[in-house]
Scaffold this motif. Structure first.
Motif, PDB file in Angstrom:
ATOM      1  N   SER A 187      53.998  -4.321  69.256  1.00 12.34           N
ATOM      2  CA  SER A 187      54.845  -5.144  68.444  1.00 12.34           C
ATOM      3  C   SER A 187      55.638  -4.322  67.619  1.00 12.34           C
ATOM      4  CB  SER A 187      54.120  -5.986  67.223  1.00 12.34           C
ATOM      5  OG  SER A 187      52.999  -6.893  67.602  1.00 12.34           O
ATOM      6  N   THR A 188      57.254  -4.486  68.108  1.00 16.55           N
ATOM      7  CA  THR A 188      58.087  -3.525  67.617  1.00 16.55           C
ATOM      8  C   THR A 188      59.531  -4.539  67.127  1.00 16.55           C
ATOM      9  OG1 THR A 188      57.781  -2.239  69.664  1.00 16.55           O
ATOM     10  CG2 THR A 188      60.062  -1.819  68.649  1.00 16.55           C
ATOM     11  N   LEU A 189      59.777  -3.769  65.968  1.00 14.62           N
ATOM     12  CA  LEU A 189      60.904  -4.458  65.179  1.00 14.62           C
ATOM     13  C   LEU A 189      62.224  -4.865  65.987  1.00 14.62           C
ATOM     14  CD1 LEU A 189      61.003  -6.059  62.483  1.00 14.62           C
ATOM     15  CD2 LEU A 189      61.964  -4.124  61.594  1.00 14.62           C
ATOM     16  N   LEU A 196      59.459 -14.396  68.007  1.00 21.14           N
ATOM     17  CA  LEU A 196      58.288 -14.929  67.889  1.00 21.14           C
ATOM     18  C   LEU A 196      57.887 -15.473  66.494  1.00 21.14           C
ATOM     19  CD1 LEU A 196      56.304 -12.272  70.084  1.00 21.14           C
ATOM     20  CD2 LEU A 196      56.937 -14.451  70.685  1.00 21.14           C
ATOM     21  N   TRP A 197      58.694 -15.236  65.462  1.00 21.42           N
ATOM     22  CA  TRP A 197      58.230 -15.619  64.196  1.00 21.42           C
ATOM     23  C   TRP A 197      58.990 -16.881  64.184  1.00 21.42           C
ATOM     24  CZ3 TRP A 197      59.911 -10.264  61.862  1.00 21.42           C
ATOM     25  CH2 TRP A 197      58.804  -9.509  62.057  1.00 21.42           C
ATOM     26  N   THR A 198      58.213 -17.691  63.079  1.00 17.84           N
ATOM     27  CA  THR A 198      58.773 -18.997  62.846  1.00 17.84           C
ATOM     28  C   THR A 198      60.079 -18.669  61.697  1.00 17.84           C
ATOM     29  OG1 THR A 198      57.303 -19.410  61.028  1.00 17.84           O
ATOM     30  CG2 THR A 198      56.545 -20.055  63.071  1.00 17.84           C
ATOM     31  N   ALA A 199      60.932 -19.866  61.911  1.00 18.09           N
ATOM     32  CA  ALA A 199      62.149 -19.824  61.179  1.00 18.09           C
ATOM     33  C   ALA A 199      61.645 -20.016  59.522  1.00 18.09           C
ATOM     34  CB  ALA A 199      63.105 -21.017  61.288  1.00 18.09           C
ATOM     35  N   SER A 200      60.742 -20.492  59.402  1.00 12.89           N
ATOM     36  CA  SER A 200      60.208 -20.712  57.989  1.00 12.89           C
ATOM     37  C   SER A 200      59.631 -19.213  57.457  1.00 12.89           C
ATOM     38  CB  SER A 200      59.291 -21.728  57.803  1.00 12.89           C
ATOM     39  OG  SER A 200      58.179 -21.625  58.535  1.00 12.89           O
ATOM     40  N   ALA A 206      55.882 -12.108  57.824  1.00 11.83           N
ATOM     41  CA  ALA A 206      55.791 -12.191  59.318  1.00 11.83           C
ATOM     42  C   ALA A 206      55.204 -10.687  59.739  1.00 11.83           C
ATOM     43  CB  ALA A 206      57.104 -12.302  60.101  1.00 11.83           C
ATOM     44  N   THR A 207      55.698  -9.877  59.108  1.00  9.17           N
ATOM     45  CA  THR A 207      55.022  -8.279  59.395  1.00  9.17           C
ATOM     46  C   THR A 207      53.678  -8.332  59.040  1.00  9.17           C
ATOM     47  OG1 THR A 207      57.502  -7.644  59.169  1.00  9.17           O
ATOM     48  CG2 THR A 207      55.743  -6.100  58.907  1.00  9.17           C
ATOM     49  N   ARG A 208      53.475  -8.796  57.760  1.00  9.33           N
ATOM     50  CA  ARG A 208      52.131  -8.610  57.359  1.00  9.33           C
ATOM     51  C   ARG A 208      51.236  -9.517  58.283  1.00  9.33           C
ATOM     52  NH1 ARG A 208      48.442 -11.711  55.163  1.00  9.33           N
ATOM     53  NH2 ARG A 208      49.929 -13.457  54.729  1.00  9.33           N
ATOM     54  N   LEU A 224      47.253   1.225  62.614  1.00  5.88           N
ATOM     55  CA  LEU A 224      48.116   2.321  61.834  1.00  5.88           C
ATOM     56  C   LEU A 224      48.800   1.604  60.688  1.00  5.88           C
ATOM     57  CD1 LEU A 224      49.568   4.563  64.502  1.00  5.88           C
ATOM     58  CD2 LEU A 224      47.804   5.149  62.719  1.00  5.88           C
ATOM     59  N   GLY A 225      48.917   0.036  60.557  1.00  8.68           N
ATOM     60  CA  GLY A 225      49.135  -0.564  59.480  1.00  8.68           C
ATOM     61  C   GLY A 225      51.006  -0.651  59.512  1.00  8.68           C
ATOM     62  N   ARG A 226      51.413  -0.514  60.615  1.00  8.51           N
ATOM     63  CA  ARG A 226      52.904  -0.840  60.685  1.00  8.51           C
ATOM     64  C   ARG A 226      53.350  -1.233  61.981  1.00  8.51           C
ATOM     65  NH1 ARG A 226      55.320   3.667  63.357  1.00  8.51           N
ATOM     66  NH2 ARG A 226      57.490   3.219  62.187  1.00  8.51           N
TER      67      ARG A 226
END
Length: 263
Positions: A187-189, A196-200, A206-208, A224-226
């Protein structure tokens, strides 16, 4: 921009250069002194790179699914800019769907870019590199190629194919001084991740969720938590195309914070 010299005098072709990981790869190669031929199908962002970095960047539109267009661009580049020393396959698409609902069109389109595109570009540049006895090709794949993911069958399969293709190519051209490796991000920003994240769902939430994983969908978290930044992936690419990796070929470098547990 501070510039190193590790790649000074070398010419690199980067596909999918208009944003995200591709743009970060362009920046990383430039920082080490390379000249870059930056290409993208969505061409509107690529000229900005030339404006930002000056004459070290040449911007061109490119549809990697079109074999003739790829060959024409590579031939033009070698004629007008010089021999290509580096090629980085970043162009890719993601169409998420459960297999039972996956359309023929989405399956074909995914392979057309993520697998056929890698083949077209790599074949064209490798033919020339092999004659010269030097060169480095890196394909940006995905950790989804190494671990099953619900809703990503087409994407994962296309990336797995690209990884194995790149390894096979590396085997064939190793004796002629050409190295072929893959970098497999988790997963990369990027815009692809955000899609892939919902609009809501806000970005923090989403990151969490990505970092913690989701047992219900059998998705691992990120030890690694990020979430990766595009520059994390670009730095791995820059290493693999450099002389520091001169004895590395047919390698698949995972840059995913441990998310796949190297399964």
């Amino acid at each position: 921009m501070s510039t190193g010299t590790e790649l000074a005098g070398r010419l690199a072709l980067v596909t999918g250069a208009g944003r995200g990981i591709g743009e970060a790869v362009v920046a990383a190669l430039l920082e080490q002194g390379a000249r870059v031929l930056a290409t993208d199908l969505a061409f509107e962002n690529v000229p900005d790179l030339a404006d930002k970095y000056g004459e070290q960047v040449t911007a061109r539109p490119l549809d990697v699914t079109d074999a003739a267009a790829v060959e024409a661009l590579v031939a033009e580049a070698e004629r007008t800019l010089g021999p290509l020393d580096i090629a980085v396959n970043v162009a890719g698409i993601l169409r998420s769907s459960d297999v039972l609902d996956l359309t023929d069109e989405d399956w074909a389109a995914t392979f057309a870019v993520n697998t056929n595109g890698v083949f077209h570009v790599s074949r064209s540049v490798a033919r020339r590199m092999a004659v010269r006895g030097r060169g480095s090709i890196v394909t940006v794949a995905s950790n989804a190629a190494g671990i099953p993911r619900a809703g990503l069958a087409a994407y994962a399969a296309s990336k797995a194919a690209a990884v194995m293709f790149t390894k096979c190519l590396g085997l064939e051209v190793a004796s002629r001084g050409v190295r072929c490796n893959t970098v497999s991000p988790g997963s990369t920003l990027t815009d692809m991740q955000r899609a892939l994240w919902t609009a809501s769902t806000d970005q923090e939430e989403a990151t969490r969720r990505v970092i913690e994983g989701d047992l219900a969908t059998h998705r691992t978290g990120i030890p690694l938590g990020r979430i990766a930044d595009p520059a994390d992936i670009a730095d791995a690419v820059a290493f693999l195309v450099s002389d520091r990796a001169r004895h590395v070929t047919m390698h698949d470098l995972y840059v995913d914070g441990g998310a796949t547990l190297r399964a």
